[in-house]
Design an enzyme around this catalytic site. Structure first.
Site, PDB file in Angstrom:
ATOM      1  N   SER A 175      25.253  51.192  71.832  1.00  0.00           N
ATOM      2  CA  SER A 175      26.633  51.281  72.340  1.00  0.00           C
ATOM      3  C   SER A 175      27.305  52.038  71.288  1.00  0.00           C
ATOM      4  O   SER A 175      26.906  52.373  70.407  1.00  0.00           O
ATOM      5  CB  SER A 175      27.102  49.470  72.136  1.00  0.00           C
ATOM      6  OG  SER A 175      28.642  49.675  72.082  1.00  0.00           O
ATOM      7  N   TYR A 188      28.274  41.767  67.596  1.00  0.00           N
ATOM      8  CA  TYR A 188      27.580  42.597  68.695  1.00  0.00           C
ATOM      9  C   TYR A 188      27.547  43.792  68.188  1.00  0.00           C
ATOM     10  O   TYR A 188      26.428  44.469  68.398  1.00  0.00           O
ATOM     11  CB  TYR A 188      28.626  42.736  70.003  1.00  0.00           C
ATOM     12  CG  TYR A 188      28.475  43.510  70.894  1.00  0.00           C
ATOM     13  CD1 TYR A 188      27.630  43.102  72.072  1.00  0.00           C
ATOM     14  CD2 TYR A 188      29.231  44.662  71.092  1.00  0.00           C
ATOM     15  CE1 TYR A 188      27.258  44.069  73.140  1.00  0.00           C
ATOM     16  CE2 TYR A 188      28.758  45.683  72.118  1.00  0.00           C
ATOM     17  CZ  TYR A 188      27.805  45.404  73.186  1.00  0.00           C
ATOM     18  OH  TYR A 188      27.518  46.097  74.025  1.00  0.00           O
TER      19      TYR A 188
END
Length: 283
Positions: A175, A188
């Site tokens: 990400s 995360y």
């Protein structure tokens, strides 16, 4: 796509339901297939929706048979299977939790039993839980996020290794948050950084065997994770801060995975592609 995003399901259970999204994500491939994955077998975790669905359909269009692992989103998984078959290929939905090592082993075995081999592993499954205050990140949340995002990536890779031969591909979805952080998604972002390090280490480890390991680091992409993670007021502005001024669609990410899965990337390993709407990142 409408400029206004609605939260039909916000906030809801992770990792989210694509059939409840308004507007629906765009997963359809943009171009006719050219046989770039003809005869290949792929296993995609989180393949029922979002980037996973778009990738599954694109891989099918390019000739691959595709197994999709999903948690419990039966309706979305069945739709993805239908889309794979609509491309003239074969799809295999496999229900279970990638955070369970025994399940990962079973998923790989089911794929090989159904299709005879495994050529491409896509570690895409993930979840995220927004928290304003870092002190409010509970131990159970950390455990769950790490178990799905990085434990699942490692477990699935371990299960696949004995079936992968020279020329096989492992693709990990990290990400933009691994590079620039995200102050609402601290645990995360940490898992995505771990995935980045994992793929680089595995690329080095598997290079002598001719197995290529790469990654994709999406920016703000309109997937079920978004309305499942944020309140409606945040969802309305999702992606507008990207240089391109909008969120991306799953079918704008899937071609990156196709490139890394096919022979076009035969001299690339340990690298990451960045479909993120124009945000410069490095490292």
């Amino acid at each position: 796509m409408s400029e206004d995003f609605h939260s039909m399901q916000s906030p809801q259970r992770q990792p989210g339901l694509e059939h409840e999204m308004d507007p629906a994500p765009d997963y359809a491939p943009r171009y006719p297939g050219s046989g770039r994955l003809s005869g290949k077998v792929a296993l995609i975790t989180g393949g029922d929706s979002g980037i996973g669905r778009a990738t599954a359909v694109l891989f099918a269009r390019e000739g691959a048979k595709v197994a999709i692992v999903y948690k419990d989103e039966d309706r979305d998984a069945e739709k993805t299977r239908e889309l794979i078959e609509g491309e003239g290929s074969e799809g295999l939905p496999i229900r279970g939790d990638v955070g369970d090592k025994a399940f990962c082993q079973s998923a790989v075995e089911q794929t090989v039993e159904a299709f005879g081999k495994l050529d491409i592993l896509v570690n895409n499954a993930g979840e995220q839980h927004a928290q304003e205050d870092p002190q409010d990140i509970e131990e159970a949340q950390i455990e769950r996020t790490y178990r799905t995002n990085i434990f699942g990536t490692i477990f699935m890779t371990q299960a696949a290794l004995s079936h992968l031969k020279k020329g096989a591909r492992i693709i990990c979805v990290t990400s933009i948050t691994a590079y620039k952080g995200q102050d609402l998604l601290i645990d995360y972002a940490s898992t995505k950084g771990a995935i980045l390090s994992f793929l680089r280490a595995m690329a080095s480890k598997l290079a002598p065997e001719g197995i290529l390991v790469n990654g994709v680091a999406p920016g703000p992409i309109w997937t079920p994770l978004i309305p499942a993670s944020f309140p409606e007021d945040a969802v309305k502005d999702f992606g507008k801060s990207a240089p391109l001024g909008r969120p991306g669609q799953p079918n704008e990410v899937a071609p990156c995975l196709l490139f890394l899965a096919c022979e076009d990337s035969s001299y690339i390993s340990g690298q990451v592609l960045h479909p993120n709407g124009g945000t410069p990142v490095g490292g």
